[in-house]
Design a protein around this motif. Sequence first.
Motif, mmCIF file in Angstrom:
data_model
loop_
_atom_site.group_PDB
_atom_site.id
_atom_site.type_symbol
_atom_site.label_atom_id
_atom_site.label_comp_id
_atom_site.label_asym_id
_atom_site.label_seq_id
_atom_site.Cartn_x
_atom_site.Cartn_y
_atom_site.Cartn_z
ATOM 1 N N UNK A 1 -6.884 -29.457 46.815
ATOM 2 C CA UNK A 1 -5.952 -29.140 46.108
ATOM 3 C C UNK A 1 -5.620 -27.817 46.075
ATOM 4 N N UNK A 2 -4.290 -27.719 46.860
ATOM 5 C CA UNK A 2 -3.340 -26.144 46.649
ATOM 6 C C UNK A 2 -3.373 -26.316 44.482
ATOM 7 N N UNK A 3 -3.320 -24.847 44.839
ATOM 8 C CA UNK A 3 -3.021 -24.469 43.382
ATOM 9 C C UNK A 3 -1.577 -24.249 43.182
ATOM 10 N N UNK A 4 -0.833 -25.018 42.276
ATOM 11 C CA UNK A 4 1.027 -24.421 42.215
ATOM 12 C C UNK A 4 1.305 -23.051 42.082
ATOM 13 N N UNK A 5 3.146 -22.791 42.727
ATOM 14 C CA UNK A 5 2.815 -21.641 42.419
ATOM 15 C C UNK A 5 3.447 -21.034 41.484
ATOM 16 N N UNK A 6 3.486 -19.589 40.856
ATOM 17 C CA UNK A 6 3.900 -19.196 40.048
ATOM 18 C C UNK A 6 5.452 -19.389 40.164
ATOM 19 N N UNK A 7 6.181 -20.068 38.969
ATOM 20 C CA UNK A 7 7.200 -20.634 38.863
ATOM 21 C C UNK A 7 8.384 -19.136 38.804
ATOM 22 N N UNK A 8 7.980 -18.141 38.435
ATOM 23 C CA UNK A 8 8.023 -16.428 39.107
ATOM 24 C C UNK A 8 7.291 -15.493 39.224
ATOM 25 N N UNK A 9 7.334 -14.812 40.347
ATOM 26 C CA UNK A 9 6.190 -13.864 40.811
ATOM 27 C C UNK A 9 7.030 -12.793 40.983
ATOM 28 N N UNK A 10 6.277 -11.997 40.682
ATOM 29 C CA UNK A 10 7.403 -10.314 40.736
ATOM 30 C C UNK A 10 6.083 -9.526 41.594
ATOM 31 N N UNK A 11 6.754 -8.809 42.641
ATOM 32 C CA UNK A 11 5.467 -7.697 43.439
ATOM 33 C C UNK A 11 5.514 -6.849 43.550
ATOM 34 N N UNK A 12 4.854 -5.626 43.058
ATOM 35 C CA UNK A 12 4.925 -4.347 43.594
ATOM 36 C C UNK A 12 6.281 -3.320 43.483
ATOM 37 N N UNK A 13 6.983 -3.647 42.094
ATOM 38 C CA UNK A 13 8.457 -3.550 42.255
ATOM 39 C C UNK A 13 8.660 -2.402 42.003
ATOM 40 N N UNK A 14 9.233 -1.013 42.474
ATOM 41 C CA UNK A 14 10.054 0.304 41.957
ATOM 42 C C UNK A 14 11.149 -0.217 41.454
ATOM 43 N N UNK A 15 11.177 1.108 40.844
ATOM 44 C CA UNK A 15 13.220 1.137 40.799
ATOM 45 C C UNK A 15 13.423 2.519 40.149
ATOM 46 N N UNK A 16 13.843 3.321 41.566
ATOM 47 C CA UNK A 16 13.608 5.295 40.698
ATOM 48 C C UNK A 16 15.410 5.511 40.344
ATOM 49 N N UNK A 17 15.582 6.760 39.789
ATOM 50 C CA UNK A 17 16.511 7.008 39.364
ATOM 51 C C UNK A 17 16.773 8.672 39.112
ATOM 52 N N UNK A 18 16.882 8.718 40.269
ATOM 53 C CA UNK A 18 16.589 10.385 40.282
ATOM 54 C C UNK A 18 15.686 11.197 40.553
ATOM 55 N N UNK A 19 15.150 10.053 41.168
ATOM 56 C CA UNK A 19 13.741 11.001 41.477
ATOM 57 C C UNK A 19 12.632 10.691 40.791
ATOM 58 N N UNK A 20 13.200 10.065 39.538
ATOM 59 C CA UNK A 20 12.151 9.460 38.843
ATOM 60 C C UNK A 20 11.832 7.744 38.504
ATOM 61 N N UNK A 21 10.881 7.491 38.667
ATOM 62 C CA UNK A 21 10.152 5.690 38.571
ATOM 63 C C UNK A 21 10.485 4.951 36.930
ATOM 64 N N UNK A 22 12.383 4.961 37.256
ATOM 65 C CA UNK A 22 11.749 3.982 36.371
ATOM 66 C C UNK A 22 10.862 2.622 35.895
ATOM 67 N N UNK A 23 10.889 2.114 36.948
ATOM 68 C CA UNK A 23 10.467 0.998 37.167
ATOM 69 C C UNK A 23 8.718 1.274 38.515
#
Length: 360
Positions: A1-23
């Motif tokens: 039986x295939x396990x259910x998908x996560x309702x929400x999944x985020x993968x390797x999110x990166x967000x930079x401001x002025x060269x600095x990784x905030x996420x």
Amino acid sequence: MTPPHPRLEIRNIVRRFDGRSVVDDVSLKIMPGQVTCLLGPSGCGKSTTLRIIAGVEMQDSGEIYVDGNLICDTVYRVPPERREIGLMFQDFALFPHLSVAGNVGFGLSGTKEEKRARVAELLDKVDLLRFIDGFPHQLSGGEQQRVALARALAPRPRVMLMDEPFSGLDNRLRDGIRDETLSLLKNEDTAVLLVTHEPEEAMRMADEIALMRDGKVVQQGAPYNVYTRPVDRQSVSFFSDANVLRATVNGALAQTVFGRFLAPGVPDGTEVDIVFRPQHLSIDFDRAGKGPLPTPTQGVAARATVERARFLGHESLVEFRLEHDDTLLRATVPNVFLPAEGTVLWLTIRRDKCFVFPVR
């Protein structure tokens, strides 16, 4: 039986401001009906992560999925209004010129009768049906919070994002409204990602905690595991006050005034912090000045002088200064215990409740 998908999944999110990784490379999975708390100090990237998931801000890299379907990467992007993601923030942001029904039904599609029925259904669930034709200014803060919840649930979102939603409520109301809100969200099978900087709130509400610092998730797991198996000294300190003893490792042992502590795998000459919480520092009332005799669980006792004691309502906090090296330690004692300043007492530590971390 295939396990259910996560309702929400985020993968390797990166967000930079002025060269600095905030996420910085954040990944999360949240199942239907699960509450995950994104916990961390102000400025660590929690709210930015929420805005990226909601679609009001774009990531520099990484992917977001809802029920296994891609909703956003750096090329493909589902608009925010089509993501089936609800939002709740500190500011309830109710429209003052609209009635309670108008606020809850704002943005709903369907006939007038269908929208009115959905609004009435939700207001009944939050026990506010009697205010359906009232206006926000006629409601208390707690009632406005429940209207905001009903509005967020009206379009049946699959994911609910909550950014410090209860911080504007006084303590008397907060616990009850938090519990009611989570019960309703779980009954709707909604995946919840809640942002907070309050460890007690996260421990109370979450099925899972993701502890965030400097844009990274540094630890993730059930509240019990995150609390009892911290990954570093900062993680201990974020959940409670922490006492710290500094020592140097020799032969996989760290010698302190309280005896030796195991430091397996730590090279000789490495400085370590031995970290423990105030509730695990005990006062040895039976010692009566007999000296530092070791015991199997408590180790060696050490003499200390009381610097200050204060009653906190359900326990007392006593601050001690070690005679050995002038280190300041804090102990919590049940009920009322207020020794005079200058009183000399013997202290022991619950060795099984101590954490040993190399100094970085």
